[in-house]
Design an enzyme around this catalytic site. Sequence first.
Site, short mmCIF file in Angstrom:
data_model
loop_
_atom_site.label_atom_id
_atom_site.label_comp_id
_atom_site.label_asym_id
_atom_site.label_seq_id
_atom_site.Cartn_x
_atom_site.Cartn_y
_atom_site.Cartn_z
N GLY A 224 0.67 -1.23 0.07
CA GLY A 224 0.03 0.05 0.01
C GLY A 224 0.87 1.33 -0.10
N SER B 259 -6.68 -1.27 4.40
CA SER B 259 -5.39 -1.56 4.18
C SER B 259 -5.11 -1.82 2.39
CB SER B 259 -5.04 -2.79 4.83
OG SER B 259 -4.91 -2.56 6.09
N THR B 260 -4.78 -0.76 1.80
CA THR B 260 -4.62 -0.81 0.38
C THR B 260 -3.62 -1.94 -0.11
OG1 THR B 260 -3.28 1.07 0.42
CG2 THR B 260 -5.62 1.40 -0.19
N CYS B 261 -2.75 -2.14 0.74
CA CYS B 261 -1.69 -3.17 0.34
C CYS B 261 -2.34 -4.57 0.07
CB CYS B 261 -0.80 -3.30 1.41
SG CYS B 261 -1.16 -3.59 3.02
N VAL B 262 -3.11 -4.89 0.68
CA VAL B 262 -3.88 -6.29 0.65
C VAL B 262 -5.15 -6.13 0.14
CG1 VAL B 262 -2.38 -7.54 2.07
CG2 VAL B 262 -4.26 -6.55 2.99
#
Length: 1021
Positions: free
Chosen positions: A697, A987-990
């Site tokens: 993210g 959580s943009t990373c996941v």
Amino acid sequence: MIPLFGDEKRRKINLGGSRSVSSHEAVLSQAKAQRTERQNIRRRQESALRIQAWWRGTHEARIVRRRLIARFQEDIRGLDGLRCLVLVAGNEEMLGQWSATVVNDGEAGPARESWLVLIRQAAVLLLQSVADSPQSHNAPNHLRILGALLSTAKTSAVLGPHGPELSLDITRHLLRHDYYRHLSAAFSNIPIDEKKTPSLPLLVPLLTHPLSNFADSYPDMYAQAFLALFQHIFPLPLLPNRLPLSSLSELSARLPLSSVSVIAPFIPDLVSILPVESKVHVISNLLAFTPPRYPKLPPAAIETYLQLIVALMNSLPPHALEPPTPGASIQAVKRPDDSDSEVEAPSDLFTISSSAPLPSLPALDSRTLKRLQTMVSPSHITALSAVTQHPATNRPLFYNFLFSVCTVWPTRADSVLSNSVLSTGGGLIRELYRGYVRSSPLGRDDSAAALMDPAHASQWPLLLLLTDLYNQALLTMGDDEFFSSVRDTNAPRNPLSLDELISFSRQLLNIAFILYWREDQAGVQEGSLPGFSLKWVDVREKITRCLQAIHARDSRKPFTPPNHWHMISQTEIHSFVEAAVVEELQLLQPVGARPLTKRQISFLSPRLGVLHNIPFAIPFDVRVSIFRSFVQSDMAMHGVDRHSFVGFRNRQRIAVRRGHISEDGFNKLENVDLKKPLEIEFIDQFGEVEAGIDGGGVFKEFFTELCKEVFDTNRGLWLTNKNNELYPNPHSYATEPTNLDWYRFIGRVLGKALYEGILVDVAFAGFFLAKWLGKQSFLDDLASLDPELYQGLIFLKHYTENPEDLSINFAVSEDGACPADVPGLAHLFVEFGVSKTVDLCPNGSNIPVTRENRLAYIYRMSHYRLTKQIRLQSQAFFEGLSEMIDPKWLRMFNQQELQILLGGVNAPIDVEDLRANTVYGGLYDNDHPTIVAFWNVVNSFDQDQRRALLRFVTSVGRPPLLGFKGLVPNFSIRDAGESQDRLPTASTCVNLLKLPRYNSERVLREKLLQAIFSGAGFDLS
């Protein structure tokens, strides 16, 4: 003791063991030597006998020869003198005396049977003498006698009714003794510029006497003589330049070109025996004598003339009609100043450079070259087109002529095609398609064997000429003209209707697909079109270029029906994808190896050949899937597993400061392998590392901010057109080394986005995207860059008056502040407020735009604005891009598709697709009341709200290209407690939404909208 019975001759036998072996070998050697000596003695005796016999014969012959010469001197005019002359063959002094006596006395001797036999042999001697020494003092007399013997008018005057028979008999005899070959030798032995040689006016009538003698009653001999004329006389270099004006006029008047059809059956044999240089001279000499007679020649003569010209040209290697300078070679043709492009340029831009060695080509005299150029002049092509319009003429022969010229003489192809399109207003294109190509069997049958069947050879020139003509027309055809109504006859319009284009493009697609898909690629690469020197691979490339140009128009403004371009069925798609990936892996090359060309790839991999040349034959989503598979394979080679987070510790860690993202990114990513994962650490304003772990993210945030900064037009590297689409700044400021490094860096950044599947909210101008794909930009692309210039060029194209009245030349003013034709400003390269004028071609400031060259001006001006001005910037950008993405991967897409690949699908978000590909965590499942309420709320959102939600969770507001099944990791929802006051976080990373368990749908809606539009709740944990 004396032997009594001749014991000295008895063989001596050695009984002493090993010594006997040595004696035996000595005996054998001695016997062999004696035998050899006897053979030599016998050979010397036989040679002596032969020498003696020769000497006696020579001695007797000399005696007889002296007697014959003496007898000849006693009766030069008589029958004995003629007999002696023939018997003493090769005596130039006797032959000169005889011919001088006959010419001076005006008689040839008694008309008896024996005299008729001897005079034929004497005529051969005269002919041979003239061939060897046409400038000797005896040659004019020899020629006068030959002229008198072969002229039925002159022999009739002397012999009465028997005269024509004598001329015919002598003519037959001379033809059997290489009459025209000797005449050719005579012309060749006279230097070209020595037109005052006395023999020349006497040689010219001899060229046509056999044709005159046999014209009426002897068709076989007439054809034989005509064929010999083409075999020996027309191959003479600069034949018209050898003759004085009076003789040239006489020959032109006497040549019976109206009867040239008699050689039609013999054309293949004639062409096969002539060397390359002779073929070129035959073409040149025909152009000197035939065009002025076009209107008067019968249809059969025009047809034979065209058949001969076409057959000669088709047997020549490329560039034979205009050989390059010694030591040069032909390189793959590229557009000037655009060396990264593989697309062929218009032929007048072809250049010769050192590369592969040239075939052996004759060096042509400048006068021959000048005469050959008349063949491709607009006036000649117009005249030839006019005479072939006769109903009795085979019109396709004219098309064959145009096709052969463009194939064999590529440096003139552009002017031939342009003038053909311009002079007919597209009528030639319509005539070709509607009269011949539309009903052609080519492309109607999906059988490769039928497509390459020699029985269809006559159909190919018509089809390929049409593709060349139409492709040339598209270079300077705007979209408004392309899509214009057929009914509006006053406005410039497309030569073909859209319905015709649909049929024509499908026909071309069938052919191209078969030639790319054909298993026998060696046959395509090496085999040639029957009857032509053009290879099948070149046929395929011609069709591919035209297909790509038509598809580009359809991509901008669709006019074809759904699935028009697709050639793979749904049942074959899966196997096609798997096979393409395998073929790509097989073609992987060592680092630093020279990239494969599209032709080489087509040879090694049929599927990749389709993907790189006619990718539109495969559905877009299939190509995207193949692209992702290529990337995944490349990641695996670099040891990267994008589905695993185990390797976080091995990520390359980069620290960047807030407010200096582009500067730090430029400096710190210079030597970093961007194909491997990056871990970004943000440094706040106090110099402290921001808390959180980058699971992807933070990198997305860094990347998004980086793109915003580097594509900011205020930085001076990029400009936007009226549609806010980006393209490199053409100003020389952008070509400074530091700025070129920035273009290279930006190319790497965008390559990283494509590599990782990160969507970028950036739109590029179509002509610039075309360069990513190795394609060229033409007039139709200019409208998106400079609408005013585009309209001006369209006006010039259709200007009905004299273009020279507009005072335009082949130069351009950089800032438009001064006229391009002001003397003294050419090549002035001064920036910052002082205008500079750049020539579009050598000495362009002094070349006015005329009716004939205006299409070349339109092309060059478009090329300058769209390509040349941004060449260095584009080159640097592509260097960076190619570090991340193999250029051949991008060639699977067109400009519009590439923009979608970069920025995602600008399409409505399908909630059902999103729901079907969502995973849940914590207490949530598909039937949980909060999840049911969530999907009810999302279903009630409009598209802007849905895009905001998607951006909040994934950092990108557009749906994935292949649907939400392609989102990695999947869109996820996890419970975040029971608090009714807490906002949702992500959580943009996941791609994870953390959603509290709200008690009501109303509260969920309010909290969700507040979160996605306020930007609150970003969570790195």
